[in-house]
Write an enzyme that holds these catalytic residues in place. Structure first.
Site, short mmCIF file in Angstrom:
data_model
loop_
_atom_site.label_atom_id
_atom_site.label_comp_id
_atom_site.label_asym_id
_atom_site.label_seq_id
_atom_site.Cartn_x
_atom_site.Cartn_y
_atom_site.Cartn_z
N PHE A 1 -43.05 6.46 3.49
CA PHE A 1 -43.90 5.73 4.44
C PHE A 1 -43.62 4.23 4.35
O PHE A 1 -43.53 3.53 5.35
CB PHE A 1 -45.39 5.89 4.09
CG PHE A 1 -46.01 7.19 4.49
CD1 PHE A 1 -45.30 8.18 5.16
CD2 PHE A 1 -47.35 7.43 4.19
CE1 PHE A 1 -45.91 9.38 5.52
CE2 PHE A 1 -47.97 8.62 4.54
CZ PHE A 1 -47.25 9.60 5.20
N LYS B 1 -52.85 -11.61 20.13
CA LYS B 1 -53.76 -10.45 20.23
C LYS B 1 -55.21 -10.91 20.09
O LYS B 1 -56.10 -10.41 20.78
CB LYS B 1 -53.41 -9.40 19.17
CG LYS B 1 -52.06 -8.75 19.42
CD LYS B 1 -51.83 -7.50 18.59
CE LYS B 1 -51.44 -7.76 17.18
NZ LYS B 1 -50.89 -6.54 16.50
N ALA C 1 -49.12 9.12 15.94
CA ALA C 1 -48.43 9.13 14.66
C ALA C 1 -48.15 10.59 14.29
O ALA C 1 -49.04 11.44 14.40
CB ALA C 1 -49.29 8.45 13.60
N HIS D 1 -60.46 -0.79 4.90
CA HIS D 1 -60.19 0.36 5.78
C HIS D 1 -59.31 1.30 4.96
O HIS D 1 -58.21 0.92 4.55
CB HIS D 1 -59.47 -0.12 7.04
CG HIS D 1 -59.07 0.96 7.99
ND1 HIS D 1 -59.96 1.54 8.88
CD2 HIS D 1 -57.88 1.59 8.21
CE1 HIS D 1 -59.32 2.46 9.61
NE2 HIS D 1 -58.06 2.51 9.21
N GLY E 1 -47.83 0.86 19.20
CA GLY E 1 -47.23 2.14 18.81
C GLY E 1 -45.80 1.91 18.38
O GLY E 1 -45.20 0.88 18.70
N ASP E 2 -45.26 2.87 17.64
CA ASP E 2 -43.89 2.74 17.14
C ASP E 2 -42.89 3.11 18.21
O ASP E 2 -43.07 4.09 18.92
CB ASP E 2 -43.70 3.63 15.91
CG ASP E 2 -44.23 2.94 14.66
OD1 ASP E 2 -44.08 1.70 14.57
OD2 ASP E 2 -44.81 3.63 13.81
N TYR F 1 -50.17 -7.68 9.94
CA TYR F 1 -49.09 -7.36 8.99
C TYR F 1 -48.89 -8.48 7.97
O TYR F 1 -48.03 -9.35 8.15
CB TYR F 1 -47.78 -7.11 9.78
CG TYR F 1 -47.94 -5.96 10.74
CD1 TYR F 1 -47.67 -4.66 10.35
CD2 TYR F 1 -48.42 -6.18 12.04
CE1 TYR F 1 -47.87 -3.59 11.21
CE2 TYR F 1 -48.62 -5.12 12.91
CZ TYR F 1 -48.35 -3.83 12.49
OH TYR F 1 -48.56 -2.79 13.33
N GLU G 1 -59.88 6.25 7.89
CA GLU G 1 -58.95 6.68 8.94
C GLU G 1 -58.56 8.14 8.74
O GLU G 1 -58.21 8.56 7.63
CB GLU G 1 -57.70 5.79 8.91
CG GLU G 1 -56.72 6.11 10.01
CD GLU G 1 -55.59 5.09 10.09
OE1 GLU G 1 -55.88 3.88 10.21
OE2 GLU G 1 -54.43 5.52 10.00
N SER H 1 -64.34 1.52 6.42
CA SER H 1 -64.01 2.56 7.41
C SER H 1 -62.98 3.52 6.84
O SER H 1 -62.22 3.18 5.92
CB SER H 1 -63.50 1.89 8.68
OG SER H 1 -62.56 0.89 8.38
N ALA I 1 -48.84 -5.18 22.15
CA ALA I 1 -50.27 -4.85 22.07
C ALA I 1 -51.17 -5.88 22.76
O ALA I 1 -52.22 -5.51 23.29
CB ALA I 1 -50.66 -4.69 20.60
#
Ligand code: FAD
Length: 285
Positions: free
Chosen positions: A214, A163, A46, A264, A103-104, A143, A12, A10, A121
């Site tokens: 990043f 999750k 983002a 991904h 989300g952050d 993660y 992004e 995939s 989440a």
């Protein structure tokens, strides 16, 4: 739009932030679509992007290519009513897959009202499953190098398990350059009896300063030898990109040859770095 059964290669995208970025989007989508990825995903929030940008990008992908596109959906700062409305909008648009995230959190402290009605989440996953059953395939974040706000590696892994138990169908990882971190995470998932595919998220290396920035923000480790070699290339972009391509090709090759269910690609809205990796890996298209 039908959800692909084997969603493993995939791409992004992020919603462009400037008019020139929007002008270039159709050509970018066409170039990436040529190799027939399993699906595209489109980030949300983002870099300050709004839900309209995510929706508009997603619709462009589908209309131009007929390839599935999955919006990212973050719940921080949202109410149940906001999320319900967005889910309905996506369902009406024929979306079959969502990347569901917290989300952050902003760097400054947030009041509980500003934080919204979802804390983590797994609560978003439960909410989507309750409201829409199996209408959406749900991907979540994983993660291998531990989320930067986790209180401990165990607590972070437990959060991931929650999750999956809440109904995630698959996971995409934060990017990493240590293949062992991925294999360790995948092994822990196996031992915990989790059956969902854990797809490695791969960030091409195109710009040293951007990569270091990043990585500091998201907790991804750039191995010392990679950082030192990149820094030694200074402003020589070509050398940075050639070396980056070599390092990331080797990483993907190791992952795929040792059981990773796909890749991904975080394309950063640039076709060439991802397509060069694609060709180096001998993927079809
Ligand atoms: P969660 O799984 O909720 O975890 C967040 C943190 O809370 C972790 O430290 C976890 O250990 C901890 N935690 C979870 N549950 C509990 C609990 N019950 N008690 C205490 N601690 C708990 N961000 C965007 O803004 N937009 C995007 O489009 C976007 N796309 C992404 C795509 C991928 C594939 C990935 C890997 C990340 C993406 N992000 C995006 C970044 C993501 O939003 C951040 O990493 C965010 O900080 C965590 O989101 P999450 O869904 O992993 O949160």
């Amino acid at each position: 739009m039908t959800a692909s059964r084997d969603p493993h290669f995939s791409f992004e995208l992020f919603p462009p932030r400037t008019p020139p970025g929007w002008a270039k989007l159709p050509a970018l989508i066409n170039e990436l679509a040529r190799v027939k990825p399993s699906f595209f995903s489109v980030t949300y929030g983002a870099g300050g992007s709004d839900q309209n940008g995510t929706y508009d990008t997603l619709i462009k992908v589908v209309e131009q290519t007929g390839i599935e596109a999955a919006p990212h959906l973050t719940c921080v700062g949202s109410t149940r009513a906001n999320i319900a409305a967005l889910l309905q909008q996506y369902r009406d648009a024929g979306v079959k897959r969502i990347v569901a995230l917290r989300g952050d959190l902003p760097a400054t402290a947030m009041s509980s009202a500003a934080r919204g009605e979802f804390r983590f989440a797994n609560e978003l996953i439960e909410f989507i499953r309750d409201a829409h059953g199996d209408a959406f395939a749900l991907e979540v974040a994983a993660y291998p190098e531990i989320h930067p706000q986790a209180t401990s590696p165990e607590a972070d892994f437990d959060a991931f398990v929650r999750k999956v138990q809440a109904g995630a169908d698959g996971a995409v990882t934060q990017y990493f350059y240590n293949a062992d971190a991925y294999f360790d995470f995948a092994e822990r998932c196996d031992r915990a009896g989790l059956k969902v595919p854990i797809v490695p998220g791969i960030m091409p290396i195109v710009n040293t300063q951007q990569l270091l920035r990043f990585s500091a923000a998201c907790g991804a480790e750039v191995p010392r030898w990679v950082r030192l070699r990149l820094e030694a290339f200074g402003d020589d972009k070509r050398a940075v990109q050639d070396f980056g391509l070599e390092v990331v090709t080797r990483l993907c090759d190791t992952l795929l040859k040792n059981g990773a269910p796909g890749v991904h690609f975080y394309t950063l809205n640039q076709a060439e770095p991802t397509l060069k990796l694609w060709r180096n890996l001998g993927l079809p298209g």
